[in-house]
Scaffold this active site. Structure first.
Site, PDB file in Angstrom:
ATOM      1  NE  ARG A 108      -3.817   0.939   1.926  1.00 59.20           N
ATOM      2  CZ  ARG A 108      -5.029   1.265   2.381  1.00 59.20           C
ATOM      3  NH1 ARG A 108      -5.167   2.191   3.311  1.00 59.20           N
ATOM      4  NH2 ARG A 108      -6.092   0.654   1.915  1.00 59.20           N
ATOM      5  CG  HIS A 135      -8.282   0.389  -2.879  1.00 54.26           C
ATOM      6  ND1 HIS A 135      -7.561  -0.686  -2.400  1.00 54.26           N
ATOM      7  CD2 HIS A 135      -8.933   0.901  -1.794  1.00 54.26           C
ATOM      8  CE1 HIS A 135      -7.771  -0.817  -1.100  1.00 54.26           C
ATOM      9  NE2 HIS A 135      -8.599   0.131  -0.709  1.00 54.26           N
ATOM     10  CD  GLN A 138     -12.980  -1.002  -0.621  1.00 52.56           C
ATOM     11  OE1 GLN A 138     -12.204  -0.901   0.319  1.00 52.56           O
ATOM     12  NE2 GLN A 138     -14.252  -1.367  -0.459  1.00 52.56           N
ATOM     13  CG  ASP A 231     -12.937   7.212  -1.764  1.00 51.91           C
ATOM     14  OD1 ASP A 231     -12.842   7.113  -0.523  1.00 51.91           O
ATOM     15  OD2 ASP A 231     -11.949   7.113  -2.528  1.00 51.91           O
ATOM     16  CB  CYS A 272     -13.864   2.202  -0.202  1.00 49.16           C
ATOM     17  SG  CYS A 272     -13.310   3.918  -0.304  1.00 49.16           S
ATOM     18  NE  ARG A 300     -10.917  -4.338   0.861  1.00 48.40           N
ATOM     19  CZ  ARG A 300      -9.924  -3.512   1.218  1.00 48.40           C
ATOM     20  NH1 ARG A 300     -10.166  -2.454   1.959  1.00 48.40           N
ATOM     21  NH2 ARG A 300      -8.677  -3.717   0.819  1.00 48.40           N
TER      22      ARG A 300
HETATM   23  N1  NVA Z   1      -9.411   7.342  -2.142  1.00 50.12           N
HETATM   24  C1  NVA Z   1      -9.094   6.971  -0.781  1.00 50.12           C
HETATM   25  C2  NVA Z   1      -9.426   5.549  -0.544  1.00 50.12           C
HETATM   26  C3  NVA Z   1      -9.220   5.072   0.873  1.00 50.12           C
HETATM   27  C4  NVA Z   1      -9.550   3.637   1.080  1.00 50.12           C
HETATM   28  C5  NVA Z   1      -7.627   7.239  -0.513  1.00 50.12           C
HETATM   29  O1  NVA Z   1      -6.791   6.938  -1.387  1.00 50.12           O
HETATM   30  O2  NVA Z   1      -7.302   7.761   0.554  1.00 50.12           O
HETATM   31  N1   CP Z   2     -11.147   0.817   2.364  1.00 49.31           N
HETATM   32  C1   CP Z   2      -9.868   0.709   2.797  1.00 49.31           C
HETATM   33  O1   CP Z   2      -8.929   0.432   2.039  1.00 49.31           O
HETATM   34  O2   CP Z   2      -9.741   0.933   4.120  1.00 49.31           O
HETATM   35  P1   CP Z   2      -8.362   1.103   4.909  1.00 49.31           P
HETATM   36  O3   CP Z   2      -7.731   2.389   4.426  1.00 49.31           O
HETATM   37  O4   CP Z   2      -8.776   1.172   6.342  1.00 49.31           O
HETATM   38  O5   CP Z   2      -7.478  -0.060   4.604  1.00 49.31           O
END
Ligand code: NVA
Ligand code: CP
Length: 313
Positions: A108, A135, A138, A231, A272, A300
């Site tokens: 990540r 992602h 997700q 989101d 998400c 998830r």
């Molecule tokens: N678009 C958000 C998704 C978080 C799961 C981010 O990248 O922070």
């Molecule tokens: N939706 C998601 O990826 O959540 P986290 O950022 O908590 O992993």
């Protein structure tokens, strides 16, 4: 043609065919049903997964850790405060070390290119647990949640309302197109998604008999939508854009009035998570009976477990 996912990485949903996504979803449904059986399958005994985090996480980290643990494997959480990745040691060298010690790597972070380098140099499956661009794990959970709600994906209409160029919007377009689900991105013009992913998704959509479209009109975009998805307005790493995003997106908040605009009484709300209530969604919608966000969060784990079993066994 059979589905054979052993040894495969998932950096973007572009990596998997429709049949491969179908396989992971079918396995996810099965694993979810096993949950109550108290089965101790230990299918990942002696498997090890490195979990690399440049950004924070609740769901993704916990899904990977519990999925691996429940199946008898082990995972090691490595944040950039813990390892040398990209600082003292190159991504290529880190990948080669981890590839000799672990069965798989989850990444990540910021750049999709980092995930690609990890795949290229580690020699083990790499899973994208979120980058600025995509992602994919997700959206596997999102598709499972939609299928649970409506019994199918084909012909269902998803309207994603919000920041149309972020990782969620781009990944939903690809996932929906592959599975024959209509996807409309509803966003102000300056937040419309990038051309290449739109082109790819629209091309795939033609082959699955669906459509991927982009609009700035809320009325047009959410009309007849079975699923309203949003989101955060400010993704991780974009904190300095807060004022601009609020200005651009304030009319795109998911509230009860917007939900009514679908014209359907069975529409569900997905996010998400984490959510910033009062910004992209009101507390009322978030807590409503048609909000499926916690089923989505639980999914998830089932989809990630399915991905691990499909690619590691
Ligand atoms: N678009 C958000 C998704 C978080 C799961 C981010 O990248 O922070
Ligand atoms: N939706 C998601 O990826 O959540 P986290 O950022 O908590 O992993």
């Amino acid at each position: 043609m059979g589905v054979f996912l052993k040894g495969r990485s998932l950096l973007s949903l572009m990596d998997f065919t429709k049949d491969e996504i179908r396989y992971v979803l079918d396995l996810s449904h099965k694993l979810k049903n096993e949950k109550g059986d108290n089965k101790n399958q230990q299918r990942l005994l002696s498997k090890t997964v490195a979990l690399l985090f440049e950004k924070r996480s609740t769901r993704t980290r916990c899904s990977f850790e519990t999925a691996v643990g429940e199946e008898g494997g082990s995972s090691v959480f490595l944040s950039t405060d813990d390892i040398h990745l990209g600082e003292k040691e190159s991504i290529e060298d880190t990948a080669r070390v981890l590839g000799r010690m672990f069965s798989a790597i989850m990444f990540r972070g910021f750049h999709q290119e980092t995930a690609e380098k990890l795949r290229k140099f580690s020699g083990v499956p790499v899973y994208n647990g979120l980058t600025d661009e995509f992602h994919p794990t997700q959206v596997l959970a999102d598709l499972l949640t939609i299928e649970e709600a409506f019994g199918r994906l084909k012909g269902i209409k998803v309207a994603y309302v919000g920041d149309g160029r972020n990782n969620m919007a781009l990944t939903l377009m690809i996932g929906c197109a592959k599975m024959g689900t209509h996807c409309t991105i509803v966003a102000p013009p300056s937040l419309h998604p990038a051309g290449n992913v739109v082109d790819y998704s629209q091309h795939v959509a033609e082959t699955t008999g669906t459509d991927v479209s982009i609009t700035s009109s809320i009325d047009e975009g959410v009309s007849q939508a079975d699923v309203i998805y949003t989101d955060v307005w400010i993704s991780m790493g974009e904190e300095d854009r807060k004022d601009e995003r609020i200005r651009l997106l304030k009319d795109y908040q998911i509230n009860a009035a917007l939900m009514k605009k679908t014209g359907l009484d069975h529409s569900i709300f997905l996010h998400c998570l984490p959510a910033v209530k009062g910004m992209e969604v009101t507390e009322e919608v978030f807590e409503s009976p048609y909000s499926r966000v916690f089923e989505q969060a639980e999914n998830r784990k089932h989809t990630i477990k399915a991905l691990l079993l499909a690619t590691l066994l």
